[in-house]
Design a protein around this motif. Sequence first.
Motif, PDB file in Angstrom:
ATOM      1  N   SER A  88       0.796  -1.315   0.076  1.00 31.42           N
ATOM      2  CA  SER A  88       0.014  -0.096  -0.087  1.00 31.42           C
ATOM      3  C   SER A  88       1.002   1.143   0.114  1.00 31.42           C
ATOM      4  CB  SER A  88      -0.920   0.045   1.299  1.00 31.42           C
ATOM      5  OG  SER A  88      -0.335   0.368   2.387  1.00 31.42           O
ATOM      6  N   THR A  89       0.117   2.395  -0.193  1.00 30.96           N
ATOM      7  CA  THR A  89       0.803   3.500  -0.031  1.00 30.96           C
ATOM      8  C   THR A  89       1.562   3.766   1.371  1.00 30.96           C
ATOM      9  OG1 THR A  89      -0.288   4.764  -1.955  1.00 30.96           O
ATOM     10  CG2 THR A  89       0.661   6.137  -0.179  1.00 30.96           C
ATOM     11  N   ARG A 139       7.548   5.205  -6.458  1.00 28.29           N
ATOM     12  CA  ARG A 139       6.611   4.701  -7.609  1.00 28.29           C
ATOM     13  C   ARG A 139       5.496   3.807  -6.954  1.00 28.29           C
ATOM     14  NH1 ARG A 139       5.231   6.215 -11.971  1.00 28.29           N
ATOM     15  NH2 ARG A 139       5.630   4.616 -13.577  1.00 28.29           N
ATOM     16  N   GLY A 142       2.627   5.756  -5.467  1.00 28.55           N
ATOM     17  CA  GLY A 142       1.742   6.570  -6.100  1.00 28.55           C
ATOM     18  C   GLY A 142       2.136   7.521  -6.902  1.00 28.55           C
ATOM     19  N   ASP A 144       3.876   9.770 -10.063  1.00 31.55           N
ATOM     20  CA  ASP A 144       4.418   9.453 -11.458  1.00 31.55           C
ATOM     21  C   ASP A 144       6.091   9.484 -11.787  1.00 31.55           C
ATOM     22  OD1 ASP A 144       5.173  11.909 -11.738  1.00 31.55           O
ATOM     23  OD2 ASP A 144       3.314  12.440 -12.633  1.00 31.55           O
TER      24      ASP A 144
END
Length: 235
Positions: A88-89, A139, A142, A144
């Motif tokens: 997860s983030t 990455r 989340g 870019d």
Amino acid sequence: MTVTQQARTPRRRAPRNTLNPDRILDAAVVLLDRDGAEAFTMRALAAQLGVGTMAVYSHFRSKEEISDAVAQRLLSEVELPAMGEAESTADAREQLREVCRSVFRLFADHPSALQLLTTRPMRGDEAIAVIDRMLGLLRAAGLDRVDAARAHVALMQYTVGSALWNVRRDRALCEDGLRDRVRARLADLPADRYPALTELVPELAIAQDAGMAQYELGLDGLLTGLIGPGPRSAR
């Protein structure tokens, strides 16, 4: 001790056939941490080991080769999470935080690593592995491609800058009585001219001596700005 006295002092030689690359690198780390990269020479390293200079050359071709090997040995101490562990983030953020803490701790424990890695970057698999893992975690959090690259640079700039500030400040304060002189100077500042500083002198002194805790405060703020709040902030 003068140069003449040093020349007269017999050098304690190492037992024969005991010199090996690991022992040379151990001595190089001690020498670099104690005296700095500016004082690191093959002759100084040989003296640290108690051997002749040519004995060191029998294992390493140059000072630069030893410097690279020392840098890679120290970087291998950075703890990297395994690939694919971040689910997860929040996981990615926490793992990234731990990598940054590990890099900062390496620089704080070994000032030589800070000097070597900022003057001889990207040499060896260990340096590349740290960069790759940090980018992968950014990455996974989340970001870019562009944001991940810029966030990595920002995190390394902050980590290297914080470590450099701590190392230089600690060395400067080792001067006899300097810490007391600085405190006395701050205590004598006129409050009407410097109201904020004079009010916060005790708190500022605590923050400046906080080491890892102070680094983590800035790191968490930076990670929050780059990725978002972590589990500690959410509670």
